[in-house]
Write an enzyme that holds these catalytic residues in place. Sequence first.
Site, mmCIF file in Angstrom:
data_model
loop_
_atom_site.group_PDB
_atom_site.id
_atom_site.type_symbol
_atom_site.label_atom_id
_atom_site.label_comp_id
_atom_site.label_asym_id
_atom_site.label_seq_id
_atom_site.Cartn_x
_atom_site.Cartn_y
_atom_site.Cartn_z
ATOM 1 N N ASP A 1 -12.693 18.025 105.257
ATOM 2 C CA ASP A 1 -13.839 17.932 103.832
ATOM 3 C C ASP A 1 -14.473 16.070 104.304
ATOM 4 O OD1 ASP A 1 -12.548 17.298 101.786
ATOM 5 O OD2 ASP A 1 -11.697 15.778 101.569
ATOM 6 N N THR B 1 -18.250 17.013 98.545
ATOM 7 C CA THR B 1 -18.000 15.418 98.762
ATOM 8 C C THR B 1 -18.919 14.939 100.255
ATOM 9 O OG1 THR B 1 -15.863 15.555 100.217
ATOM 10 C CG2 THR B 1 -16.134 14.986 97.649
ATOM 11 N N THR B 2 -18.938 16.283 100.718
ATOM 12 C CA THR B 2 -20.226 16.251 102.379
ATOM 13 C C THR B 2 -21.479 16.238 101.936
ATOM 14 O OG1 THR B 2 -18.122 17.638 103.436
ATOM 15 C CG2 THR B 2 -20.372 17.546 104.491
ATOM 16 N N ASP C 1 -9.286 20.415 95.841
ATOM 17 C CA ASP C 1 -10.620 20.712 95.882
ATOM 18 C C ASP C 1 -10.716 22.216 95.306
ATOM 19 O OD1 ASP C 1 -11.253 18.847 97.221
ATOM 20 O OD2 ASP C 1 -12.502 19.917 99.263
#
Length: 555
Positions: free
Chosen positions: A87, A120-121, A418
């Site tokens: 994550d 987020t990555t 998520d």
Amino acid sequence: RPRYVSVFSHKTHMSLAFDEYGRAFLGRPFLLVKEQAQKERVKGLEAQKLNIQAAQKVANVLRSSLGPRGMDKIMVTPDNEIVVTNDGATIMDQMDIDSEIGQLMVELSKSQDSEIGDGTTGVVVFAGALLEQASTLLDKGIHSSRISEGFEKACSHACRRLEDIADRMPVSASEYEVLLQTARSTLNSKVVNRDRDRLARICVDAVLAVADLERKDVNLDLIKVEGKVGGTLEDTCLVRGIVIDKDFSHPQMPKELTNPKIAILTCPFEPPKPKTKHTVHITSAADMKELHQQEQEYFRREVQMCKDAGTDLVICQWGFDDEANYLLYRNELPAVRWVGGVELELIALATGGRIVPRFEELTPAKLGTCGTVREVSFGTTKDRMIFIENCPNSKAVTIFIRGGNKMMIEEAKRALHDALCMVRNLVRDNRIVYGGGSAEIAASQAVLAYADSVSTVDQYAIRAFADALEQIPINLALNSGLNPVKALSEARKAQIEGGNPYCGIDCMDRGTIDMKEQRVFETLHGKCSQLRLAAQVVKMILKVDDVIITHPSEE
């Protein structure tokens, strides 16, 4: 003599001084830097290059974690706890980054996490790709403000293209196949993907239980995620009610109650305490006996008030001593103590009860109710939890996670968070774009076509933005063990010649590059947010052109 006025004293400990020529503060200014021998001031292009390098180092860490075949990172916290995750937000948060520009990338990841919940990555990898392109443009002599302007124009054009190719999906309690597919796509890249179908269904059921579909709003605070070590991931379940990590206060109290009337108290079972300092002098056994009887009377009165209101179960925010505990047991009034404030609010919401601050205010109307309350023990351990189920107002639900170790449970919590966020986003805005890099390739083609219509220097930055967009599908292909050039060329050819904007990278070897067929998609809101946030951070980094860097001491 020079006059000194302190400007700021941060890590650099810099002061601004004025020499003796001229009146106060009108002399020639110069800077004094503390420990000047170890510091170097860098300006202009060199400073911008340093900043870009610092941000790229952080972004490169996450490149291998992108996509369903992305690698996990193992980190050790300052408390010597081990975290295994892919994550992006968690990795960035756990990294110890000294560089201020590197911290901007951490903030970027956190912004995406708080606003969207997933991606987020991708947002950090895209920001790194933009900075790489910006570095090349700076070498060509293009001014940073023109690069920022070009990126801004390209970003708005890319978002418009994404809106054009987005599909609207029906979202309702009866038609939730799309929600299920979105949750599955989100869980694809997580450690828990072996059981993604069941976990996706749990996430969707949880969101629909608390969602207000008329207002298109979801309050995720009403979904509690609890975990307990033991069992397997397949034992994870959705409890239509509340799970609290407590047990009944007395071991001989009944372990299961049906249709109980629940009193939710924030007042302790104890005699009232005066607010001033006080001393009690006991001179004889009779005094001690009288004091004990008085305490007993307080406890009896408090227990009787609960019984008179028709209470079958007491849930108390505070503790109570063995005396009160024994009286509750003798009066056949099961109780749970030391329940946290957040849990109390959720219990009140689920059972329809009211939180009561004083025993005198307890009435039958303020009691909550539910189908069953049961104490569950796990395996051979002494761990027990209380399940409050079949509540009349099931607007508060709990996802109860089981796993072989604490690391697995924490990673499952992050993955489910998520997925819950993406399902919530789809309830709010039911437009979706397709994954596998197809949306980025389609946006890249649109931005390149737009660059041909721009005659100013901005066209170089706009083309660079299009190249940066293609870094996402390239990284997806690399992480999946595919030939990145071949995979990207095939997808681009299918989009241009076939006119199909849904062709991307076949990361999972399904035999088709059409992401619509593979049913891999994410929300339009999330994808546009990635592009905008990354472009804003890159603009911010390019605006900094004066840096004081610290060299390590010679020792």
